[in-house]
Design a protein around this motif. Structure first.
Motif, PDB file in Angstrom:
ATOM      1  N   UNK A 176      -1.254   9.544   4.397  1.00  0.00           N
ATOM      2  CA  UNK A 176      -1.882   8.968   3.200  1.00  0.00           C
ATOM      3  C   UNK A 176      -2.395   7.552   3.480  1.00  0.00           C
ATOM      4  N   UNK A 177      -1.629   6.782   4.261  1.00  0.00           N
ATOM      5  CA  UNK A 177      -2.036   5.422   4.586  1.00  0.00           C
ATOM      6  C   UNK A 177      -3.288   5.422   5.463  1.00  0.00           C
ATOM      7  N   UNK A 178      -3.322   6.301   6.442  1.00  0.00           N
ATOM      8  CA  UNK A 178      -4.507   6.397   7.308  1.00  0.00           C
ATOM      9  C   UNK A 178      -5.735   6.776   6.479  1.00  0.00           C
ATOM     10  N   UNK A 179      -5.550   7.697   5.547  1.00  0.00           N
ATOM     11  CA  UNK A 179      -6.657   8.093   4.669  1.00  0.00           C
ATOM     12  C   UNK A 179      -7.114   6.915   3.812  1.00  0.00           C
ATOM     13  N   UNK A 180      -6.163   6.095   3.334  1.00  0.00           N
ATOM     14  CA  UNK A 180      -6.509   4.918   2.538  1.00  0.00           C
ATOM     15  C   UNK A 180      -7.306   3.923   3.371  1.00  0.00           C
ATOM     16  N   UNK A 181      -6.896   3.710   4.613  1.00  0.00           N
ATOM     17  CA  UNK A 181      -7.633   2.815   5.493  1.00  0.00           C
ATOM     18  C   UNK A 181      -9.061   3.305   5.704  1.00  0.00           C
ATOM     19  N   UNK A 182      -9.217   4.595   5.908  1.00  0.00           N
ATOM     20  CA  UNK A 182     -10.560   5.167   6.123  1.00  0.00           C
ATOM     21  C   UNK A 182     -11.428   5.006   4.877  1.00  0.00           C
ATOM     22  N   UNK A 183     -10.829   5.187   3.710  1.00  0.00           N
ATOM     23  CA  UNK A 183     -11.593   4.994   2.467  1.00  0.00           C
ATOM     24  C   UNK A 183     -12.013   3.540   2.311  1.00  0.00           C
TER      25      UNK A 183
ATOM     26  N   UNK B 257       0.818  -1.214   0.000  1.00  0.00           N
ATOM     27  CA  UNK B 257       0.000   0.000   0.000  1.00  0.00           C
ATOM     28  C   UNK B 257       0.851   1.263   0.000  1.00  0.00           C
ATOM     29  N   UNK B 258       1.926   1.251   0.784  1.00  0.00           N
ATOM     30  CA  UNK B 258       2.798   2.428   0.857  1.00  0.00           C
ATOM     31  C   UNK B 258       3.503   2.653  -0.477  1.00  0.00           C
ATOM     32  N   UNK B 259       3.930   1.583  -1.144  1.00  0.00           N
ATOM     33  CA  UNK B 259       4.555   1.730  -2.451  1.00  0.00           C
ATOM     34  C   UNK B 259       3.595   2.386  -3.444  1.00  0.00           C
ATOM     35  N   UNK B 260       2.340   1.957  -3.418  1.00  0.00           N
ATOM     36  CA  UNK B 260       1.351   2.539  -4.328  1.00  0.00           C
ATOM     37  C   UNK B 260       1.087   4.003  -3.990  1.00  0.00           C
TER      38      UNK B 260
ATOM     39  N   UNK C 113       8.117  10.657   5.263  1.00  0.00           N
ATOM     40  CA  UNK C 113       7.621   9.575   6.117  1.00  0.00           C
ATOM     41  C   UNK C 113       6.267   9.921   6.717  1.00  0.00           C
ATOM     42  N   UNK C 114       6.171  11.098   7.311  1.00  0.00           N
ATOM     43  CA  UNK C 114       4.939  11.492   7.995  1.00  0.00           C
ATOM     44  C   UNK C 114       3.799  11.731   7.004  1.00  0.00           C
ATOM     45  N   UNK C 115       4.143  12.200   5.804  1.00  0.00           N
ATOM     46  CA  UNK C 115       3.113  12.391   4.779  1.00  0.00           C
ATOM     47  C   UNK C 115       2.561  11.047   4.314  1.00  0.00           C
ATOM     48  N   UNK C 116       3.443  10.053   4.156  1.00  0.00           N
ATOM     49  CA  UNK C 116       2.987   8.730   3.742  1.00  0.00           C
ATOM     50  C   UNK C 116       2.129   8.074   4.829  1.00  0.00           C
ATOM     51  N   UNK C 117       2.439   8.354   6.085  1.00  0.00           N
ATOM     52  CA  UNK C 117       1.594   7.862   7.168  1.00  0.00           C
ATOM     53  C   UNK C 117       0.192   8.456   7.062  1.00  0.00           C
TER      54      UNK C 117
ATOM     55  N   UNK D 270       3.165   6.077  -2.366  1.00  0.00           N
ATOM     56  CA  UNK D 270       4.375   6.852  -2.640  1.00  0.00           C
ATOM     57  C   UNK D 270       4.533   7.105  -4.129  1.00  0.00           C
ATOM     58  N   UNK D 271       4.133   6.126  -4.960  1.00  0.00           N
ATOM     59  CA  UNK D 271       4.270   6.257  -6.406  1.00  0.00           C
ATOM     60  C   UNK D 271       3.426   7.365  -7.007  1.00  0.00           C
ATOM     61  N   UNK D 272       2.430   7.833  -6.279  1.00  0.00           N
ATOM     62  CA  UNK D 272       1.595   8.935  -6.758  1.00  0.00           C
ATOM     63  C   UNK D 272       2.253  10.289  -6.565  1.00  0.00           C
ATOM     64  N   UNK D 273       3.300  10.338  -5.720  1.00  0.00           N
ATOM     65  CA  UNK D 273       3.938  11.613  -5.392  1.00  0.00           C
ATOM     66  C   UNK D 273       5.447  11.630  -5.630  1.00  0.00           C
ATOM     67  N   UNK D 274       6.059  10.461  -5.546  1.00  0.00           N
ATOM     68  CA  UNK D 274       7.518  10.390  -5.611  1.00  0.00           C
ATOM     69  C   UNK D 274       7.950   9.288  -6.572  1.00  0.00           C
ATOM     70  N   UNK D 275       9.231   9.307  -6.915  1.00  0.00           N
ATOM     71  CA  UNK D 275       9.819   8.159  -7.595  1.00  0.00           C
ATOM     72  C   UNK D 275       9.973   7.044  -6.572  1.00  0.00           C
ATOM     73  N   UNK D 276       9.692   5.805  -6.980  1.00  0.00           N
ATOM     74  CA  UNK D 276       9.844   4.675  -6.064  1.00  0.00           C
ATOM     75  C   UNK D 276      10.722   3.619  -6.715  1.00  0.00           C
ATOM     76  N   UNK D 277      11.472   2.905  -5.895  1.00  0.00           N
ATOM     77  CA  UNK D 277      12.357   1.851  -6.385  1.00  0.00           C
ATOM     78  C   UNK D 277      12.279   0.649  -5.456  1.00  0.00           C
TER      79      UNK D 277
END
Length: 282
Positions: free
Chosen positions: A271-278, A209-212, A265-269, A214-221
């Motif tokens: 985003x994850x909480x928002x994903x859980x709520x959705x 979930x975090x990779x997905x 890190x804190x922004x992704x947290x 993060x990929x909306x805002x940053x480069x991921x590897x």
């Protein structure tokens, strides 16, 4: 919730009081530590990302040569019934599949399926504000792609972790980083690329979930991560079902970046909480 709240467990083909759920001493989980498990959480009484956890559970069983005695849809129904009976709003649910009762203490038997539910608390504001300190240890888990019940090394290292004033231990092999005993590892490069190891790891659902996100805002590897990479990183964090996203500020006594929880890190947290709520609103 009262401490005396009665909890129920599922064992093979019935739901019964948790204190009455037990295995015979001949089970390979007891004799040889052979078995798998998976763990997901509920919020407001609803399982989060259950399909992902069930896919991994059945996948781990396949790797270990164990047959889950219930088809996936029936297992879902059993989980839902157990959650209703226990009446816990925020909780953790653990599914365990053992090697079964063995006649000679080595050969596989018929797997035993256990489902347990327990109250769950998430990381504190203090942990998020200060971040975690970790140490490293050279080790690679056997059959890393399977979520087995073998946590011998992680438990063995607990005393060393505490003695060094740290919170967890990060595994590596000749400087190539893999994972924590119960979490995945991420770092953020100076250019804010988000990176996570790809080999010799258990692929966590929260990691996915975090990779997905993060990929909306940053480069991921996904690839090779070394201890040297961590020394040059801007931020680092761990992910898991129970930890969500937790910042790491120090490794082996050396600060990561400026030694404080990072903005990515804190922004992704968040985003994850928002994903859980959705997910709960579906």
């Amino acid at each position: 919730m009262s401490f005396n709240h009665r909890l129920y467990a599922f064992l093979n083909d019935e739901i019964l009081p948790q204190e009455s759920a037990y295995l015979h001493v001949s089970d390979l989980a007891i004799l040889r530590g052979y078995g798998i498990f998976d763990f997901f959480k509920t919020q407001e009484g609803e399982p989060l990302f259950l399909d992902d956890y069930l896919n991994r559970f059945y996948g781990s069983a396949l790797i270990m040569g164990l047959k889950v005695p219930l088809p996936e849809e029936e297992l879902k129904q059993t989980i839902e019934k157990l959650i209703q009976m226990n009446g816990l709003s925020d909780s953790g649910v653990k599914m365990v599949l053992t090697g079964g009762y063995s006649e000679n203490g080595y050969d596989l038997g018929e797997p035993n399926l256990i489902i347990l539910q327990q109250p769950l608390s998430m990381p504190s504001e203090a942990q998020l504000a200060t971040g975690l300190k970790v140490i490293t240890h050279e080790y690679v888990r056997d059959l890393a792609a399977a979520k087995t019940i073998n946590y011998s090394m992680g438990i063995k290292l607990l005393q060393q972790v505490k003695a060094r004033g740290s919170d967890d231990v990060l595994y590596h092999q000749k400087g190539v980083v893999s994972e924590f005993p119960r979490s995945n590892f991420f770092l953020v490069k100076q250019d804010e690329t988000v990176v996570t190891p790809a080999q010799e790891i258990l692929k966590g659902v929260t990691r996915k979930n975090v990779l997905e996100l993060a990929g909306k805002k940053y480069s991921v590897q996904e690839g090779t991560v070394t201890l040297e990479d961590i020394a040059q990183a801007k931020e680092a964090f761990m992910t898991s079902t129970t930890k969500r996203v937790l910042p790491i500020v120090q490794i082996d006594g050396q600060p990561i970046g400026d030694g404080k929880p990072g903005s990515v890190t804190l922004e992704l947290l968040e985003d994850l909480i928002a994903l859980e709520n959705r997910h709960l609103q579906k």
